[in-house]
Design a protein around this motif. Structure first.
Motif, PDB file in Angstrom:
ATOM      1  N   UNK A 181       0.845  -1.186   0.000  1.00 57.39           N
ATOM      2  CA  UNK A 181       0.000   0.000   0.000  1.00 57.39           C
ATOM      3  C   UNK A 181       0.882   1.238   0.000  1.00 57.39           C
ATOM      4  N   UNK A 182       0.681   2.057  -1.040  1.00 57.09           N
ATOM      5  CA  UNK A 182       1.517   3.242  -1.248  1.00 57.09           C
ATOM      6  C   UNK A 182       2.985   2.812  -1.303  1.00 57.09           C
ATOM      7  N   UNK A 183       3.780   3.240  -0.324  1.00 57.39           N
ATOM      8  CA  UNK A 183       5.211   2.895  -0.340  1.00 57.39           C
ATOM      9  C   UNK A 183       5.576   1.898   0.748  1.00 57.39           C
ATOM     10  N   UNK A 184       4.600   1.161   1.272  1.00 57.09           N
ATOM     11  CA  UNK A 184       4.831   0.252   2.397  1.00 57.09           C
ATOM     12  C   UNK A 184       4.467  -1.173   2.004  1.00 57.09           C
ATOM     13  N   UNK A 185       5.344  -2.118   2.405  1.00 51.86           N
ATOM     14  CA  UNK A 185       5.125  -3.531   2.095  1.00 51.86           C
ATOM     15  C   UNK A 185       4.977  -4.293   3.406  1.00 51.86           C
ATOM     16  N   UNK A 186       3.811  -4.909   3.585  1.00 55.60           N
ATOM     17  CA  UNK A 186       3.576  -5.780   4.741  1.00 55.60           C
ATOM     18  C   UNK A 186       3.933  -7.216   4.353  1.00 55.60           C
ATOM     19  N   UNK A 187       4.601  -7.897   5.286  1.00 58.62           N
ATOM     20  CA  UNK A 187       5.033  -9.272   5.013  1.00 58.62           C
ATOM     21  C   UNK A 187       4.341 -10.254   5.944  1.00 58.62           C
ATOM     22  N   UNK A 188       4.114 -11.426   5.397  1.00 59.18           N
ATOM     23  CA  UNK A 188       3.627 -12.554   6.179  1.00 59.18           C
ATOM     24  C   UNK A 188       4.654 -13.672   6.064  1.00 59.18           C
ATOM     25  N   UNK A 189       5.308 -13.979   7.172  1.00 61.79           N
ATOM     26  CA  UNK A 189       6.331 -15.015   7.198  1.00 61.79           C
ATOM     27  C   UNK A 189       5.678 -16.359   7.518  1.00 61.79           C
ATOM     28  N   UNK A 190       5.463 -17.150   6.494  1.00 64.33           N
ATOM     29  CA  UNK A 190       4.764 -18.412   6.662  1.00 64.33           C
ATOM     30  C   UNK A 190       5.756 -19.530   6.987  1.00 64.33           C
ATOM     31  N   UNK A 191       5.586 -20.126   8.145  1.00 64.02           N
ATOM     32  CA  UNK A 191       6.523 -21.123   8.667  1.00 64.02           C
ATOM     33  C   UNK A 191       5.840 -22.487   8.740  1.00 64.02           C
ATOM     34  N   UNK A 192       6.540 -23.491   8.260  1.00 63.35           N
ATOM     35  CA  UNK A 192       6.152 -24.885   8.489  1.00 63.35           C
ATOM     36  C   UNK A 192       7.282 -25.523   9.288  1.00 63.35           C
ATOM     37  N   UNK A 193       7.056 -25.712  10.581  1.00 58.04           N
ATOM     38  CA  UNK A 193       8.134 -26.147  11.474  1.00 58.04           C
ATOM     39  C   UNK A 193       8.466 -27.625  11.305  1.00 58.04           C
ATOM     40  N   UNK A 194       7.466 -28.445  11.128  1.00 55.66           N
ATOM     41  CA  UNK A 194       7.726 -29.874  11.046  1.00 55.66           C
ATOM     42  C   UNK A 194       8.167 -30.431  12.389  1.00 55.66           C
ATOM     43  N   UNK A 195       8.612 -31.678  12.377  1.00 56.69           N
ATOM     44  CA  UNK A 195       9.063 -32.333  13.603  1.00 56.69           C
ATOM     45  C   UNK A 195      10.576 -32.240  13.723  1.00 56.69           C
ATOM     46  N   UNK A 196      11.041 -32.335  14.939  1.00 58.28           N
ATOM     47  CA  UNK A 196      12.482 -32.363  15.160  1.00 58.28           C
ATOM     48  C   UNK A 196      13.064 -33.667  14.632  1.00 58.28           C
ATOM     49  N   UNK A 197      14.228 -33.552  14.023  1.00 56.27           N
ATOM     50  CA  UNK A 197      14.915 -34.722  13.476  1.00 56.27           C
ATOM     51  C   UNK A 197      16.075 -35.107  14.390  1.00 56.27           C
ATOM     52  N   UNK A 198      16.199 -36.388  14.654  1.00 56.88           N
ATOM     53  CA  UNK A 198      17.322 -36.892  15.437  1.00 56.88           C
ATOM     54  C   UNK A 198      18.311 -37.591  14.517  1.00 56.88           C
ATOM     55  N   UNK A 199      19.560 -37.583  14.940  1.00 52.34           N
ATOM     56  CA  UNK A 199      20.622 -38.198  14.144  1.00 52.34           C
ATOM     57  C   UNK A 199      20.573 -39.709  14.328  1.00 52.34           C
ATOM     58  N   UNK A 200      20.496 -40.411  13.219  1.00 55.97           N
ATOM     59  CA  UNK A 200      20.451 -41.867  13.258  1.00 55.97           C
ATOM     60  C   UNK A 200      21.857 -42.450  13.146  1.00 55.97           C
ATOM     61  N   UNK A 201      22.505 -42.257  11.993  1.00 55.11           N
ATOM     62  CA  UNK A 201      23.843 -42.780  11.770  1.00 55.11           C
ATOM     63  C   UNK A 201      24.803 -41.640  11.481  1.00 55.11           C
TER      64      UNK A 201
END
Length: 893
Positions: A352-372
């Motif tokens: 709008x005019x000279x201003x930009x509104x942002x929407x930061x869309x996050x998909x967090x997912x599950x935590x990953x653990x180290x297998x090997x």
């Protein structure tokens, strides 16, 4: 045309064979009356090197097929054979006709083979470059397409170098020595290299043009200010730089900036002008930023982490860096906490005019653990040596920063090529785990030193062996001796140096980096022994020697004189010296020093024997972070001097032998932090250390008056005492996007203190100036480099008690291959040495500048050469500075 040609051939053929064909099979072939035939035989003619059965299959014709003559089957067969570009001529003729049966002959002319290639108008290096990229292989068939590609590639090669008008003429000629072979003569006329005379921007009002020109990194005008920048025109780089111009506008908030058009016009035969028309658009600002889908971190926390505020000028580059690229980017906040499957998508919600509104869309997912955790490529180093340095363990949460740290620790080992370490992340989203495979490439890091040099009227030979991946536990294992037991990351060093009767030195050291095998606690042991007999070399007794017993120094300066009434009394090199620094030594008559002049009239040899034994123990700290280390060392050093009064100020022949036995029992503690990424060619990180080395305060334990002039030298200094402070710091900062150009800044400070003013240590001083290569330790001092000045020229002959040093270097790599690490450097340096705090002036530094090169070969270690120019006089003497060359072996500045 080929159909007509084929039909005419068949027409002529029918006339020639008419006498051989019975009336019942006599026929005439016309386009208006095609006839069906069955192929009774196919013969391929004119071929010497190709398989005829394969060629018949390529044609698509086969015995037994029904064809119409004339018809599309023959035309299609000819097209297929032409399509393989192996032939210069293709014909199909009917050799025989009986009733409805037809025998066909396929006539093929193979394309000539390439016998040789000659280049004209290019240098040897350019020829090699063309040969590598064009791939004109001898023995291959020469096709029109191949020649056209060769011409195009050659033009592009010179186009990248700024030759826009290159002409390429490829001439074929028969090779008289071989049948059906040709020689290619390639004539290249590069003409003049085209440079950019002027870059003209149109429509620019909101951004300074010089800022846009700086954004065009590889497209620069032919101007004096761009002397060190490329001025040649490269079309590919020009396209990249046009995008850089748009990116610069984006950084300033002009999101809609575009290049409307551009043109290239000729100014002269070797000059062009670039015109660029821009539509800047409007300037935009960041508006409201909303976080959607975040459950782990609240929006306020992510706002603070992002660091972008409402009302800030819109900058797409900054936004990308703060979201995904920086080390402390928002994405790394999740990736360091196990969220490997995290996804972040910034969306412009409203403009709008000279201003930009942002929407930061996050998909967090599950935590990953180290297998090997897998390790590959360690062919010599035992796996546990690499594995114990890893910060990623099975069962831990995935962490990007821990992977980066693991790569850094593997690089620090020195057993693997730092440029080739590749952590391969293998995610398993189906079960929320991840495998990490560290792909390594072993490099040789054992070193052998076989060297000889001539100096001070003598030849000095050196033999040294350094085994950086030694294994003590495998010594009893005969199969492990190939040629020595290796793989456990221990370091064993052996070194011997001699010049015959004058000088011998022997040393041995051993380092275990994981003492006990469970923690990174290092244990070290070292032993060294050296003997110098100055009487065996006239150089050290001559007036031309900086070490002469008369301290004759450099001719024309009156020598260093005696010590009566001052440290360097008389008409010394230091212009009268520093009277009274030691309160004078009235018993030291200057004449005593001249008894060892040119002809060395002493009946006994002048000998110094030094023996040193040291034990060290170091460990890592967890606080403030695990880059910090502590190191402790206990050492005992014994000096045995004989007739050395001409070399040490504290000795006197009145003692009977001009020497004695002197001991240095000291304890050293060093506290440091090292986060440098690569020990060979460092691009980022820093080093910092503070150390204290001290002896017991023996003078406080007894009632001896060390100011008594009747006290002998051996009584006074049998157990020397001091406290010695050192502080060093270094930073490595990459200056280019590829991180190859690196700024290295460094500072050093050293101070030697005392417990009793009448018993200041004659050893452990600082000798400043030159390459920093001691060769051998003549005076029990620390050797400090300062390029651009002669060795030790900035300190007293027997060393100084304080020094400062500042260094700034620009480094750029030539090659970083495992077989050799080579880089060039340019430096600015400043430093000086003083005797005490009263004379200390941190701004009174001797300056120098220069350039050099470093070469690291795994077998021989680090070597290099520097040229430096010292700008300042030292105590009125200008000869110790100016142009100087310095050689470096086995050390870093």
């Amino acid at each position: 045309m080929r159909k007509l040609k084929f039909f005419l051939i068949l027409l002529l053929f029918s006339v020639g064979v008419q006498a051989q064909v019975t009336e019942s099979t006599n026929f005439s072939i016309y386009y208006s009356s095609p006839k069906n035939y069955t192929i009774a035989g196919i013969n391929v003619l004119g071929i010497r090197y190709l398989d005829t059965d394969v060629l018949i299959q390529i044609s698509g014709l086969a015995v037994g097929d029904e064809i119409i003559v004339p018809g599309d089957q023959i035309t299609t067969a000819i097209k297929k054979l032409w399509g393989h570009q192996m032939f210069s001529d293709v014909k199909i003729e009917a050799s025989k006709i009986e009733g409805d049966k037809i025998w066909l002959d396929i006539y093929l002319q193979e394309r000539p083979k390439l016998a040789d290639v000659n280049f004209y108008g290019v240098s040897k290096g350019e020829k090699d470059d063309i040969t590598e990229k064009v791939l004109l292989l001898k023995g291959s068939q020469v096709t029109d397409n191949q020649l056209n590609n060769a011409e195009r590639i050659i033009k592009n090669i010179f186009l990248e170098k700024g030759f826009l008008n290159t002409d390429v003429n490829i001439v074929q000629r028969d090779d008289t020595a071989s049948v059906n072979s040709v020689i290619l003569d390639i004539y290249v006329d590069k003409k003049e290299k085209v440079k950019i005379d002027q870059i003209v921007f149109h429509g620019v009002t909101e951004v300074k043009e010089k800022m846009l020109r700086r954004a065009m990194k590889k497209t620069n005008e032919k101007r004096l200010k761009n002397f060190f920048l490329t001025k040649k025109f490269n079309e590919e780089k020009y396209e990249e730089d046009k995008q850089n111009v748009v990116n610069k506008y984006n950084e300033k908030g002009y999101r809609d900036a575009t290049i409307v058009k551009d043109s290239i016009s000729t100014v002269d035969e070797d000059l062009i002008r670039l015109d660029i028309w821009l539509d800047e658009g409007d300037k935009y600002y960041f508006g409201d930023i909303q976080w959607v889908g975040n459950t782990i971190y609240p929006g306020e926390y992510l706002d603070a982490y992002l660091g972008v505020k409402q009302g800030d000028v819109f900058d797409q580059k900054l936004l990308n860096k703060r979201l995904t690229e920086d080390e402390d980017a928002v994405s790394n906040l999740y990736l360091d906490n196990g969220y490997l499957f995290f996804d972040l998508n910034p969306v412009e919600a409203r403009v709008e005019n000279d201003t930009i509104d942002f929407e930061m869309r996050i998909r967090e997912g599950n935590q990953a653990t180290i297998n090997k955790v897998l390790i590959e490529g360690n062919t010599k180093t035992h796996e546990h040596v690499a594995r114990r340095e890893l910060r990623t363990l099975p069962g831990d949460l995935f962490s990007k920063s821990r992977i980066i740290r693991s790569v850094r620790e593997l690089s620090q080992l020195g057993h693997f090529d730092p440029e080739a370490i590749n952590p391969n992340v293998i995610p398993h989203p189906e079960n929320g785990t991840v495998d990490i495979k560290y792909e390594l490439q072993e490099k040789a890091n054992d070193q052998i030193e076989l060297s000889g040099g001539w100096g001070a009227n003598m030849f000095v030979g050196t033999v040294g062996l350094r085994f950086s991946n030694f294994s003590v536990r495998n010594i009893p294992n005969k199969e492990a001796w190939r040629p020595l037991p290796t793989g456990d990351g221990q370091t064993l060093s052996l070194r011997a140096q001699t010049s015959g009767k004058f000088y011998q030195s022997y040393s041995l050291s051993f380092v275990e980096p994981w003492f006990g095998g469970k923690k990174p606690n290092s244990f070290s042991f070292s032993f060294s022994h050296s003997r110098v007999n100055y009487s065996e070399n006239n150089y050290y007794g001559s007036n031309y020697s900086p070490y002469g017993s008369a301290y004759g120094g450099y001719p024309g300066y009156g020598g260093y004189g005696g010590y009566g009434g001052g440290y360097y009394g008389g008409s010394s090199y230091y212009g009268g010296g520093y009277p009274g620094y030691y309160g004078g030594y009235p018993t030291y008559d200057p004449g005593d020093y001249y008894q060892y002049n040119d002809d060395n009239t002493s009946e006994d040899d002048q000998v110094q024997v030094t023996t040193r034994l040291a034990l060290g123990y170091g460990y890592r700290l967890r606080w403030p972070d695990d880059f910090f280390t502590v190191y402790h060392e206990l050492s005992l050093e014994h000096y045995k001097l004989q007739n050395m009064s001409g070399y040490y100020y504290f000795l006197s022949d009145d003692d009977g032998s001009g020497g004695g036995g002197f001991n240095n029992l000291s304890f050293k503690t060093a506290f440091g932090r090292n986060s440098v990424d690569n020990p060979l060619y460092s691009r980022s990180g820093s080093e910092f250390s503070v150390s204290l080395q001290f002896t017991p305060p023996f003078s406080l334990f007894n009632d001896v008056d060390y100011g008594d002039p009747d006290l002998s030298s051996e009584e006074k200094y049998k157990w020397i005492e001091y406290h010695k402070w050192n502080m060093k710091g270094a930073w490595f900062t990459p200056l280019t996007q590829d991180r190859n150009l690196v700024l290295h800044t460094k500072f050093e400070y050293g101070f030697l203190g005392y417990y009793d003013k009448d018993r200041r240590s004659p050893f452990e001083r600082f000798r400043v100036g030159g390459s920093g290569m001691s060769g051998y330790n003549l005076y029990g001092s620390d050797i400090i480099s300062l390029r651009g000045y002669k060795d030790y020229s900035l300190s007293r002959q027997t060393g100084s008690n304080m020094y400062n040093k500042l260094t700034m270097e620009l480094r750029y790599p030539v090659t970083l291959k495992p077989s050799a690490t080579i880089y060039v450097l340019g430096f600015l340096e400043a430093g000086n040495a003083w005797d005490d705090f009263e004379r200390y002036n941190p701004f009174e530094l001797k300056r120098s500048a220069g350039a050099g090169v470093r070469i690291f070969l795994p077998m021989f270690g680090l070597m290099g050469i520097d040229w430096g120019y010292g700008f300042d006089a030292v105590n009125g003497d200008t000869s110790v500075g100016k142009s100087q060359f310095h050689f470096v072996i086995g050390q870093q500045f």
